[in-house]
Design a protein around this motif. Structure first.
Motif: not given
Ligand code: HEM
Length: 211
Positions: A85-102
């Motif tokens: 799950x962490x690897x997926x989270x890292x691959x979506x770093x754009x969503x992290x920075x854009x605050x799309x936690x959902x």
């Protein structure tokens, strides 16, 4: 789950004490190190009582950082194991920075960014300790070759640079995610904070596990 007036306990007093000893000693070690690294930073040596005191105190302050961080790492390393799950989270770093936690996979006690930073802290602090001991050789009446001491100086400077950048990111992120700093000052977080930022952890502790 340990609660305090409807708030969730995230850090006990002992954890917070160790963390703040690491934070203060890290800043002092960094200032002393910079004062010795480049003439531009020499004025910082006044904070330690001048050049000789900066040189004499720096290795001891560095040892405090390492020993207390080691205590923190022993407590927290289990929660920092990287998962699929962490690897997926890292691959979506754009969503992290854009605050799309959902859109992100559910996060446990720490998110993948915090976990990567944890391992960067651990690796750089081990490198700083080993290279620092080589440069502290006079104190132990040991003798390392000039090549070895030069290599140690380079490893020390590069590790310190990486760690300082890492800690700047760590501090920025703790203020960016509102409600995080209180976890390290008062020890508690709100249920809403836990649900929003660490949903899997919230679910786990709600089932009756320890916070
Ligand atoms: C003024 C400086 C600092 C501030 C404001 C700060 C703030 C915080 C906060 C708010 C947390 C809790 C995050 C959470 O539970 O989600 C935390 C955790 C942590 N901090 Fe700091 N910190 C500082 C300096 C440092 C330094 C210098 C180090 C190590 C060299 C460090 C290592 C850690 C570790 C290991 C954790 C636990 C997170 C994990 O295990 O992944 N902190 N910090």
């Amino acid at each position: 789950m340990e609660r305090q007036n409807n708030l969730i306990v995230r850090y006990r007093p002992g954890d917070r004490f160790i963390h703040w000893v690491v934070a203060v000693s890290f800043i002092l070690a960094g200032l002393g190190g910079l004062a010795m690294y480049h003439p531009m930073f020499v004025p910082l040596s006044a904070l330690f009582g001048g050049g000789p005191w900066t040189r004499a105190s720096h290795p001891w302050i560095g040892l405090v950082v390492f020993v207390f961080f080691a205590a923190l790492a022993i407590r927290f390393c289990r929660d920092n194991k990287l998962t699929a799950g962490d690897r997926k989270w890292l691959s979506q770093i754009g969503d992290v920075v854009a605050n799309h936690e959902e859109r992100l996979p559910e996060v446990g006690r720490y998110n993948a960014g915090q976990k990567v930073l944890f391992w960067v802290m651990l690796i750089t602090l081990v490198l700083l300790l080993l290279s620092g001991l080589v440069m502290w050789y006079g104190y132990f009446a040991l003798d390392f070759s000039l090549g070895m001491r030069r290599l140690a100086a380079d490893v020390h400077a590069i590790s310190a640079f990486v760690l300082i950048i890492g800690i700047i990111v760590h501090i920025y992120a703790s203020f960016w995610v509102k409600g995080s700093v209180r976890s390290m000052t008062r020890g508690t977080v709100t249920p809403a904070w836990a649900k929003q930022h660490h949903a899997a952890w919230y679910r786990e502790i709600s089932k009756g596990g320890a916070a």
